[in-house]
Design an enzyme around this catalytic site. Structure first.
Site, PDB file in Angstrom:
ATOM      1  CG  ASP A   8     -10.968   7.008   9.608  1.00  0.00           C
ATOM      2  OD1 ASP A   8      -9.921   6.445   9.979  1.00  0.00           O
ATOM      3  OD2 ASP A   8     -11.230   7.246   8.418  1.00  0.00           O
ATOM      4  CG  ASP A 131      -3.447  11.517   1.836  1.00  0.00           C
ATOM      5  OD1 ASP A 131      -3.146  10.353   2.160  1.00  0.00           O
ATOM      6  OD2 ASP A 131      -3.814  12.378   2.650  1.00  0.00           O
TER       7      ASP A 131
END
Length: 246
Positions: A8, A131
């Site tokens: 990330d 998500d």
């Protein structure tokens, strides 16, 4: 079972967030390309990149480290990327640069026509990131919970021609609280394309639990905080997954 280390990116560094909160980031490396090489050396077969700044800005924001990562791994393994991908030009630029798969999240939910166009223009290279919390899809870096049912959207996106789905249980991501196997299996059984689990994977028992449902369509997992903090040994986890697949 394909175990995929996540890198990330925030402000050019490799970080991990808790619950998707940009203000709650732990920096794990100032050199993301070196981190990519590290995972490659440990036997990673694919890498998962997220441009966190890009996700907020709606356009790529970590291009230099992404380019460095691609140079570091070369043609050895595929690299997939998500975060801030909102138009076909961005997808084309990433694929031309050497990215193998592009992940579309919020934009797929808000603008399904864009996803449909992307799947048509770049067949086999578009992954959808869904998500969800309690079966409902979240968007905008998890800040907005929609009324969309995750199973319905997954089926719709499969019909558009997406290559795979990455399912993140946002109640568990970055918390090392254990993967939500039941919710992941429900989704995988609802579609015919591969599903990758993400969020909450804490240790070897989670990997073993996912391996047990591989035949249901759960073909891999994205690994983050667990492999960075040492709760999970990546090499041992992939070896165990391979052993269970025999």
């Amino acid at each position: 079972m394909l175990l995929i280390p996540a890198i990330d990116l925030k402000d050019g560094r490799c970080v991990r967030l808790r619950q998707g909160d940009l203000d709650d980031a732990t920096v794990f490396s100032e050199d993301p390309a070196a981190m990519a090489s590290h995972w490659l050396d440990l036997g990673a077969r694919r890498l998962h990149l997220v441009d966190l700044n890009g996700a907020v800005a709606g356009k790529p924001k970590n291009e230099a480290p992404i380019k460095a990562i691609l140079q570091a791994v070369g043609d050895d393994i595929p690299v997939q990327i998500g975060g801030g991908i909102r138009d076909l030009d961005t997808i084309e630029r990433y694929l031309d640069a050497g990215i193998s798969y592009v992940i579309i999240g919020t934009a797929a939910v808000k603008n399904p026509g864009f996803l449909q166009d992307a799947c048509g223009a770049f067949p086999g290279q578009i992954i959808v990131g869904l998500d969800a919390r309690d079966g409902k899809v979240a968007t905008d870096g998890w800040s907005k919970l929609t009324r969309h049912d995750v199973l319905d959207l997954a089926k719709k996106f499969e019909d558009y021609g997406c290559e795979a789905i990455i399912y993140t249980d946002i109640g568990r991501d970055g918390m090392l609280s254990g993967v939500n196997v039941d919710a992941t299996v429900r989704l995988a059984q609802h579609v015919r394309i591969p599903v990758f689990a993400s969020g909450g994977i804490a240790g070897l028992s989670d990997i073993e639990a996912l391996c047990a449902v591989e035949d249901d369509g759960v073909e891999g997992a994205i690994l983050g905080r667990s492999i960075y903090e040492g709760a999970l040994d990546f090499q041992a986890a992939q070896a165990r997954a391979d052993e269970l697949a025999k």
